[in-house]
Design an enzyme around this catalytic site. Structure first.
Site, PDB file in Angstrom:
ATOM      1  N   HIS A 222      43.662  41.989  43.074  1.00  0.00           N
ATOM      2  CA  HIS A 222      42.882  40.751  43.159  1.00  0.00           C
ATOM      3  C   HIS A 222      41.880  40.709  42.014  1.00  0.00           C
ATOM      4  O   HIS A 222      41.153  41.679  41.778  1.00  0.00           O
ATOM      5  CB  HIS A 222      42.154  40.696  44.506  1.00  0.00           C
ATOM      6  N   CYS A 284      43.838  34.035  41.883  1.00  0.00           N
ATOM      7  CA  CYS A 284      42.517  34.577  41.549  1.00  0.00           C
ATOM      8  C   CYS A 284      42.273  34.591  40.040  1.00  0.00           C
ATOM      9  O   CYS A 284      41.180  34.261  39.572  1.00  0.00           O
ATOM     10  CB  CYS A 284      42.356  35.979  42.134  1.00  0.00           C
TER      11      CYS A 284
END
Length: 340
Positions: A222, A284
């Site tokens: 992430h 992201c």
């Protein structure tokens, strides 16, 4: 001939013939581009052919087409689909037995905007992989968690790699008062070292931090956006996280690193954590790119206020608008990895 050219391309015969000369007139090109923006398929096909040229005009036209394709420049509805279909037809021609060695089609054999647009249109998955390999080459993961490799480059849920983010963010911020570091993993996968702390130690010891120091950080598959900035000569740290809240261990590692930069007091580290990814899967990296773009444009405005307002506004967008953001931002990021 006059009637045919005018009905197909909205150009006079001299203007049409001029498109194939060494020096193309600005007037004829402007007329053609206007019809392309309006979605005229014949004009789109013609402009895509002009984009094959390996000169300044060819590169200019190719960029205009990609700007329309990526949403950077506005055109008629579905213009991206019309453009990528035209590019796909050129790609198919460039790879047939007669034309495959023709140097006029060079841009369809290298990591070009034309090739990327053709790849987005092909329904053949094996062809997508073949084109993706030409564009990406061989990629190496920077962390154990990072997802890289030659997969479907046009997948709407694909994780953006370190190299792609680096090229996009460095390209976007050239000449701006932002120092953007190469994307990193927060924790080294084998030693357990806090990589952000190590890099901050080195920067502080050598030349000190810039007034706006950006790190794009990978935390277990992430990406988060990290900014060190100054307010009244005090160092602040902002973390922009567009998915689930970070765990406490990760936050502690970030706070420990921030102390090295000088953000040591309570409240010096600000976490903005809002899930924006319901319709932007694995997006992201896209939001890191967007955050950098926003802060580049807003200058001295409070970065916390800028990104909070952006997040609140994004959540008000319709599903269709959020999905369009996903598609267009991926295209804008990938453009920085293309050679022409």
């Amino acid at each position: 001939m006059n009637i045919c050219v005018n009905s197909l391309y909205r150009l006079s015969t001299p203007q049409f013939q001029n498109l194939y000369s060494e020096e193309v007139s600005d007037e004829g090109l402007a007329l053609l581009i206007r019809e392309v923006e309006n979605g005229d398929q014949n004009c789109i096909d013609l402009l895509c052919n002009l984009a094959l040229r390996n000169d300044d005009l060819g590169h200019k036209v190719e960029k205009i087409l990609f700007d329309l394709f990526s949403g950077k420049k506005h055109g008629s509805p579905d213009i991206d689909k019309k453009i990528n279909q035209a590019c796909l037809m050129l790609y198919q021609t460039a790879n047939n037995d007669i034309a495959k060695n023709n140097t006029d089609f060079k841009k369809l054999h290298i990591p070009s905007r034309l090739l990327y647009m053709a790849g987005s249109a092909t329904p053949d998955f094996s062809k997508k992989l073949e084109i993706a390999h030409k564009i990406l080459g061989d990629q190496i993961a920077q962390t154990e968690e990072e997802q890289v490799g030659v997969e479907n480059l046009w997948c709407p849920a694909r994780m953006v790699s370190s190299d792609e983010l680096s090229r996009a963010t460095q390209g976007m911020t050239q000449g701006l008062s932002l120092s953007v570091n190469y994307p990193i993993g927060l924790i080294h996968p084998t030693t357990g070292e806090n990589v952000l702390s190590a890099q901050l130690h080195e920067k502080v010891a050598q030349s000190g931090l810039s007034d706006n120091e950006v790190f794009l950080i990978n935390t277990e598959s992430h990406w988060i956006f990290c900014l060190f900035y100054k307010i009244a000569e005090k160092i602040k740290c902002l973390i922009f996280n567009t998915h689930h809240d970070l765990n406490q261990n990760t936050k502690q590692e970030i706070r420990a690193a921030a102390k090295i930069a000088g953000a040591s007091e309570e409240g010096d580290v600000n976490f903005i954590e809002i899930d924006l990814q319901n319709n932007v899967p694995n997006g992201c990296g896209l939001f890191c790119f967007q955050a950098l773009q926003l802060l580049s444009a807003t200058g001295q405005n409070d970065p916390v206020a800028v990104l909070r307002e952006y997040s609140e506004n994004f959540l008000r967008l319709s599903v269709e608008e959020q999905t369009l953001f996903n598609t267009e931002t991926r295209r804008k990021i990938h453009e920085y990895s293309l050679t022409s």
